[in-house]
Enzyme design. Structure first.
Site, PDB file in Angstrom:
ATOM      1  N   LYS A  36       0.843  -1.201   0.000  1.00  0.00           N
ATOM      2  CA  LYS A  36       0.000   0.000   0.000  1.00  0.00           C
ATOM      3  C   LYS A  36       0.879   1.253   0.000  1.00  0.00           C
ATOM      4  O   LYS A  36       2.099   1.169   0.201  1.00  0.00           O
ATOM      5  CB  LYS A  36      -0.927  -0.010   1.220  1.00  0.00           C
ATOM      6  N   ARG A 132      -9.766   0.643  15.402  1.00  0.00           N
ATOM      7  CA  ARG A 132      -9.676   1.397  14.148  1.00  0.00           C
ATOM      8  C   ARG A 132     -10.758   0.809  13.253  1.00  0.00           C
ATOM      9  O   ARG A 132     -11.915   0.852  13.618  1.00  0.00           O
ATOM     10  CB  ARG A 132      -8.246   1.233  13.603  1.00  0.00           C
ATOM     11  N   HIS A 164      -5.948  -6.845  13.254  1.00  0.00           N
ATOM     12  CA  HIS A 164      -4.669  -6.129  13.160  1.00  0.00           C
ATOM     13  C   HIS A 164      -4.218  -5.738  14.574  1.00  0.00           C
ATOM     14  O   HIS A 164      -5.023  -5.251  15.365  1.00  0.00           O
ATOM     15  CB  HIS A 164      -4.877  -4.881  12.302  1.00  0.00           C
ATOM     16  N   ARG A 220       0.926 -10.860   7.239  1.00  0.00           N
ATOM     17  CA  ARG A 220       0.869  -9.666   6.376  1.00  0.00           C
ATOM     18  C   ARG A 220       2.058  -8.780   6.711  1.00  0.00           C
ATOM     19  O   ARG A 220       2.069  -8.104   7.736  1.00  0.00           O
ATOM     20  CB  ARG A 220      -0.424  -8.872   6.628  1.00  0.00           C
ATOM     21  N   TYR A 264      15.900  29.811   6.582  1.00  0.00           N
ATOM     22  CA  TYR A 264      14.852  30.661   7.165  1.00  0.00           C
ATOM     23  C   TYR A 264      14.920  30.662   8.692  1.00  0.00           C
ATOM     24  O   TYR A 264      15.078  29.617   9.312  1.00  0.00           O
ATOM     25  CB  TYR A 264      13.476  30.147   6.749  1.00  0.00           C
ATOM     26  N   CYS A 311      14.065  23.372   3.783  1.00  0.00           N
ATOM     27  CA  CYS A 311      13.138  24.199   2.997  1.00  0.00           C
ATOM     28  C   CYS A 311      12.336  23.318   2.039  1.00  0.00           C
ATOM     29  O   CYS A 311      12.450  22.102   2.060  1.00  0.00           O
ATOM     30  CB  CYS A 311      13.922  25.234   2.195  1.00  0.00           C
ATOM     31  N   ASP A 313      12.565  22.936  -1.213  1.00  0.00           N
ATOM     32  CA  ASP A 313      13.303  22.275  -2.304  1.00  0.00           C
ATOM     33  C   ASP A 313      14.726  21.916  -1.927  1.00  0.00           C
ATOM     34  O   ASP A 313      15.453  21.375  -2.770  1.00  0.00           O
ATOM     35  CB  ASP A 313      13.438  23.211  -3.521  1.00  0.00           C
TER      36      ASP A 313
HETATM   37  C1  PLP Z   1      -4.078  -4.198   7.784  1.00  0.00           C
HETATM   38  C2  PLP Z   1      -2.591  -4.152   7.716  1.00  0.00           C
HETATM   39  N1  PLP Z   1      -1.904  -5.300   7.718  1.00  0.00           N
HETATM   40  C3  PLP Z   1      -0.558  -5.311   7.680  1.00  0.00           C
HETATM   41  C4  PLP Z   1       0.159  -4.132   7.621  1.00  0.00           C
HETATM   42  C5  PLP Z   1       1.654  -4.191   7.598  1.00  0.00           C
HETATM   43  O1  PLP Z   1       2.192  -3.622   8.760  1.00  0.00           O
HETATM   44  P1  PLP Z   1       3.766  -3.519   8.924  1.00  0.00           P
HETATM   45  O2  PLP Z   1       4.219  -2.535   7.900  1.00  0.00           O
HETATM   46  O3  PLP Z   1       3.962  -3.046  10.311  1.00  0.00           O
HETATM   47  O4  PLP Z   1       4.277  -4.876   8.662  1.00  0.00           O
HETATM   48  C6  PLP Z   1      -0.534  -2.914   7.621  1.00  0.00           C
HETATM   49  C7  PLP Z   1       0.199  -1.650   7.636  1.00  0.00           C
HETATM   50  O5  PLP Z   1       0.001  -0.771   8.422  1.00  0.00           O
HETATM   51  C8  PLP Z   1      -1.945  -2.929   7.668  1.00  0.00           C
HETATM   52  O6  PLP Z   1      -2.650  -1.781   7.644  1.00  0.00           O
END
Ligand code: PLP
Length: 374
Positions: A36, A132, A164, A220, A264, A311, A313
């Site tokens: 993702k 969540r 999760h 995951r 700055y 900054c 850039d």
């Molecule tokens: C639903 C879900 N599964 C797995 C992951 C993977 O997590 P990580 O990057 O800590 O392995 C994420 C990432 O936040 C997630 O949202």
């Protein structure tokens, strides 16, 4: 001077090696690589392809659009997504063979609104304590009932149940045991309603590395595949190599006298005559401004300190009395082979996590890939 002004070099061999090492942590479970947010800033399509080459059974993304983009990029394997806005149209993803997640009975109804002939493959998300997304308490009971009805009517195939972790990066945190127990309980409730899907999953990178009891049928894994530790304070038995190296070429070099102030707000002042270098990367590329006056970069086999505020850039580095010229390479972070800092070091300097350091990168940075396989 040749070459790009700034580039992120992504090492696909390192990525594949990390995945192989992580798969060995959970040998009984299928493996999902999470790509993702544009592959955590590394490029979703490229990381997806490399993940498959490394034997990733599944890919995971948050949104329907991210999943559809992977299909357009030529990925046809098992793919799960888990975050859709109310009223989302699930027809295209279901038609593309993407598995979708229902986090409530209401969302399951939206999924079932796709043409019945598509028969969606749906995974159910239970909230076990992250608070969540996912169904919690009575919402879970409702979702289970709705899923059982859909399954017996033949309008959906329930292929998984998952949740999760909130605190898996702190292996001793009591919430881990509590979430695992809540997950097992939710799975039992589902079974009591006649649904025993093939996939149960709970573990992210941290739990994959440290918590075998939570590996279930699939893990995951996101951040660890990119070579970044879920918690930089912990040493894991599994060797991970950072996948991304971020470099820039000095756009200007100048000698300034003692008392010269930089950028700055003049938040840094030279305490003696010094050479300064200008790095053509800024918060427009996702360089964290909160790292101002704290981060270091790799230069000529050593380190130089970033000085003055970052900054849009560009930012400035203190080169002391080092020999330096326009076009010289500065490495913001990488695997450390040349003494450069890591993304984890930048995170510490910026008061954030390395997930944010890599995921924010974008803008004008050119991404190049090494270790590409045909
Ligand atoms: C639903 C879900 N599964 C797995 C992951 C993977 O997590 P990580 O990057 O800590 O392995 C994420 C990432 O936040 C997630 O949202």
């Amino acid at each position: 001077m040749t070459g790009p002004q700034a580039e992120a070099v992504v090492d696909l061999d390192a990525f594949r090696a990390n995945i192989a090492a992580l798969k060995a942590c959970a040998p009984q479970s299928a493996f999902m690589t999470v790509v993702k947010a544009d592959g955590y800033g590394h490029g979703a399509a490229q990381m997806a392809r490399a993940a498959r080459q490394a034997g990733s059974d599944w890919l995971g993304v948050a949104t329907l659009d991210e999943a559809l983009a992977l299909r357009r990029a030529g990925d046809h394997g098992d793919l799960l997504c888990w975050l859709a806005a109310p009223g989302a149209d699930f027809a295209a993803p279901i038609n593309a063979g993407i598995e979708v997640t229902a986090s409530s009975a209401e969302q399951l109804a939206e999924i079932l609104a796709a043409p019945a002939s598509l028969r969606p493959r749906v995974q159910l998300k239970v909230d076990t304590g992250l608070s969540r997304n996912g169904a919690f308490g009575e919402q879970w009971t409702e979702l289970v009932a709705a899923a059982a009805a859909a399954q017996s009517a033949g309008s959906a195939e329930i292929t998984g149940v998952w949740s999760h972790f909130a605190c898996a990066d702190q292996p001793e945190h009591p919430a881990n045991d509590a979430q695992e127990a809540a997950f097992r309980h939710a799975v039992d409730e589902l079974a009591a309603a006649g649904i025993e899907p093939p996939l149960h999953h709970l573990s992210n990178s941290a739990a994959t590395l440290t918590r075998p009891s939570a590996h279930f049928d699939l893990v995951r894994v996101g951040i660890a595949a990119y070579g970044i530790r879920p918690d930089p304070q912990l040493t894991y038995a599994t060797k991970l190599t950072p996948v991304m190296t971020l470099r820039g070429r000095l756009a200007a070099v100048k000698r300034v006298p003692a008392g010269a102030s930089v950028s700055y707000g003049h938040t840094w002042t030279a305490d003696r005559d010094k050479t300064l270098g200008l790095v053509p990367l800024g918060y427009g590329e996702g360089i964290l401004r909160t790292a101002s006056n704290r981060a270091e970069v790799g230069f000529a086999g050593g380190r130089a300190r970033q000085v003055g505020v970052v900054c849009m850039d560009q930012f400035v580095i203190d080169l002391g009395d080092a020999e330096a010229a326009r076009g010289d390479v500065v490495t913001l972070f990488g695997p450390g082979h040349d003494g450069e800092p890591s993304a984890e070091d930048w995170a510490e300097a910026a008061g954030t996590i390395a997930y944010e350091v890599v995921t924010r990168l974008g803008g004008r940075i050119e991404r190049t890939y090494v270790g590409e396989q045909s």
